[in-house]
Enzyme design. Structure first.
Site, short mmCIF file in Angstrom:
data_model
loop_
_atom_site.label_atom_id
_atom_site.label_comp_id
_atom_site.label_asym_id
_atom_site.label_seq_id
_atom_site.Cartn_x
_atom_site.Cartn_y
_atom_site.Cartn_z
N ASN A 184 0.86 -1.24 0.03
CA ASN A 184 -0.04 0.08 0.12
C ASN A 184 0.74 1.39 -0.11
OD1 ASN A 184 -1.46 2.32 1.12
ND2 ASN A 184 -3.05 0.90 1.71
N ARG A 209 4.66 18.56 0.43
CA ARG A 209 5.29 19.78 -0.14
C ARG A 209 4.68 19.80 -1.56
NH1 ARG A 209 10.86 20.94 1.57
NH2 ARG A 209 10.73 21.09 3.95
N HIS A 242 -5.20 3.94 -1.70
CA HIS A 242 -6.80 3.97 -0.99
C HIS A 242 -6.88 5.45 -1.08
CE1 HIS A 242 -9.30 2.71 2.46
NE2 HIS A 242 -9.75 3.95 1.97
N ARG A 256 -8.66 8.57 -0.26
CA ARG A 256 -9.64 9.02 0.36
C ARG A 256 -10.29 10.32 -0.30
NH1 ARG A 256 -6.65 6.02 4.46
NH2 ARG A 256 -8.32 4.68 5.32
N HIS A 293 -3.71 11.21 1.05
CA HIS A 293 -2.64 10.53 0.42
C HIS A 293 -2.76 10.27 -1.03
CE1 HIS A 293 -4.40 8.44 4.33
NE2 HIS A 293 -3.50 8.69 4.85
N GLU A 320 -8.55 0.73 -3.00
CA GLU A 320 -9.53 0.49 -2.04
C GLU A 320 -10.29 1.71 -1.69
OE1 GLU A 320 -6.55 -1.86 0.97
OE2 GLU A 320 -7.00 0.41 1.41
N THR A 357 -8.11 6.25 9.66
CA THR A 357 -7.73 5.17 8.80
C THR A 357 -8.84 4.23 9.07
OG1 THR A 357 -6.14 3.24 8.60
CG2 THR A 357 -6.22 3.99 10.85
N HIS A 386 -4.51 -4.42 7.52
CA HIS A 386 -4.41 -3.49 8.55
C HIS A 386 -3.43 -3.70 9.60
CE1 HIS A 386 -5.50 0.29 10.21
NE2 HIS A 386 -5.97 0.54 9.29
N GLY A 404 0.94 -1.28 4.25
CA GLY A 404 1.31 0.10 4.36
C GLY A 404 2.06 0.53 5.29
N HIS A 405 1.54 1.12 6.33
CA HIS A 405 2.32 1.78 7.35
C HIS A 405 3.43 1.26 7.88
CE1 HIS A 405 1.87 4.94 10.29
NE2 HIS A 405 2.14 3.97 11.39
N1 PXP Z 1 -6.72 -2.76 4.18
C1 PXP Z 1 -7.35 -1.47 4.13
C2 PXP Z 1 -8.87 -1.72 3.72
C3 PXP Z 1 -6.90 -0.29 4.63
O1 PXP Z 1 -7.94 0.70 4.66
C4 PXP Z 1 -5.39 -0.18 4.97
C5 PXP Z 1 -5.05 1.08 5.29
O2 PXP Z 1 -5.09 2.23 4.31
C6 PXP Z 1 -4.53 -1.02 4.78
C7 PXP Z 1 -5.25 -2.44 4.55
C8 PXP Z 1 -3.32 -1.33 5.11
O3 PXP Z 1 -3.20 -1.10 6.40
P1 PXP Z 1 -1.73 -0.65 7.07
O4 PXP Z 1 -1.46 0.68 6.39
O5 PXP Z 1 -2.09 -0.82 8.55
O6 PXP Z 1 -0.86 -1.52 6.70
#
Ligand code: PXP
Length: 237
Positions: free
Chosen positions: A7, A18, A43, A45, A50, A70, A100, A190, A213-214
Site C-alpha cells: 500500500n 510539499r 486508498h 480517500r 494520501h 480500496e 484510517t 491493517h 502500508g504503514h
Molecule cells: N486494508 C485496508 C482496507 C486499509 O484501509 C488499509 C489502510 O489504508 C490497509 C489494508 C493497510 O493497513 P496498514 O497501512 O496498517 O498496513
C-alpha cells in the site's frame, strides 16, 4: 501462497507534504514491483491526503502486477474505479474524515448497496473484495452479495498479538475455514508488520493476499525499501 500487495498511500502522504513530486509515486510503485511486491494497493480517500484521484491514470499504466484500489463506494469513487479498471477493488466502509479504516462492513445491513456495487464492478471484469471483521455472519454476508473475496480487518489481531497470539488469531482462523467452505477468497490487512505477519499467514488457511502500508513504509526508513519488501516476502514464504 499469500501475495504481498504494498500500500503506497504513505509515500503519497510524504509527497503531499510539499509542493512538487518528491517522492515520485509512480516511480515508487514501479520500484516496489521491481523489489518483489506482488501487488500495489492505493486508498484514495475523499480528502485526498494520501493518493489522489489524479494519481490513478499513471499508476494504472505502470502497475504490472495486481492493482488494488480500496475505498468507500461513493459515486465519485465508483466512477474512478470503473474507468481505470484495476485488478481488484476492495470496498471499505470508512467515513470521509476517518484517520484510517478501523472496521469492516455490516454485510447484512448493507446488503442491497453491496449487491449493486459488486455487480457493477464485476460487470467490468474487476475482482471485488469486501473488508470485514472476522465474524462468520459477515463472511456469509459477503458471499451473499456476490463478492469474490473478503479482506479481514486485522487491526484487532495486531493489537492483541503481542499478549496472546492464539486468542488474537482465533476468530480469523475460524472465519477462514468458513470462507474456504463456502468458496470466497481471503485477503487481509491493517497493522500487519514484521512481528505478526508470519503467524497470521500460518494460522489463516487459504490466505491469498495481504496489503500492507504503514508498518512496511516505516520499516523502509530503517532498512530501505528493497530490503524491507524482501523481509516481508520472507514472512510469507
Ligand atoms: N486494508 C485496508 C482496507 C486499509 O484501509 C488499509 C489502510 O489504508 C490497509 C489494508 C493497510 O493497513 P496498514 O497501512 O496498517 O498496513
Amino acid at each position: 501462497m499469500a501475495r504481498l500487495s504494498v500500500n503506497i498511500n504513505k509515500i503519497a502522504l510524504i509527497r503531499n507534504s510539499r509542493k512538487g513530486n518528491l517522492p515520485d509515486l509512480v516511480k515508487a510503485a514501479k520500484d516496489c514491483e521491481a523489489f518483489g511486491a506482488e501487488g500495489i494497493t492505493v486508498h484514495p480517500r475523499p480528502d485526498e491526503r494520501h493518493v489522489r484521484y489524479s494519481d490513478i491514470p499513471a499508476l494504472k499504466q505502470v502497475v504490472a502486477t495486481e492493482f488494488n484500489i480500496e475505498g468507500n463506494p461513493t459515486e465519485a469513487f465508483l466512477e474512478l474505479v470503473l474507468k481505470y479498471k484495476p485488478t481488484q477493488c476492495t470496498l471499505v466502509p470508512d467515513a470521509p474524515d476517518v484517520l484510517t479504516s478501523d472496521q469492516g462492513w455490516d454485510t447484512i445491513g448493507q446488503k442491497a448497496l453491496l449487491t449493486d456495487v459488486v455487480a457493477r464492478l464485476q460487470e467490468k471484469g474487476i475482482r471485488v473484495s469486501i473488508f470485514v471483521d472476522a465474524e462468520e455472519r459477515h463472511v456469509e454476508g459477503a458471499k451473499a452479495v456476490g463478492a469474490d473475496r473478503i479482506e479481514f480487518y486485522t487491526g484487532n489481531y495486531a493489537a492483541m498479538f503481542p499478549k496472546n497470539p492464539s486468542l488474537a488469531v482465533d476468530a480469523h482462523t475460524r472465519c477462514a475455514r468458513l470462507a474456504n467452505e463456502i468458496g470466497i477468497g481471503i485477503n487481509a490487512g491493517h497493522d500487519l508488520n514484521l512481528d505478526n505477519l508470519r503467524y497470521y499467514n500460518e494460522q489463516v488457511e487459504g490466505l491469498l493476499e495481504v496489503s500492507i502500508g504503514h508498518a512496511l513504509i516505516t520499516d523502509a526508513l530503517y532498512f530501505g525499501l528493497q530490503n524491507t519488501i524482501q523481509m516481508y516476502l520472507r514472512q510469507l514464504r
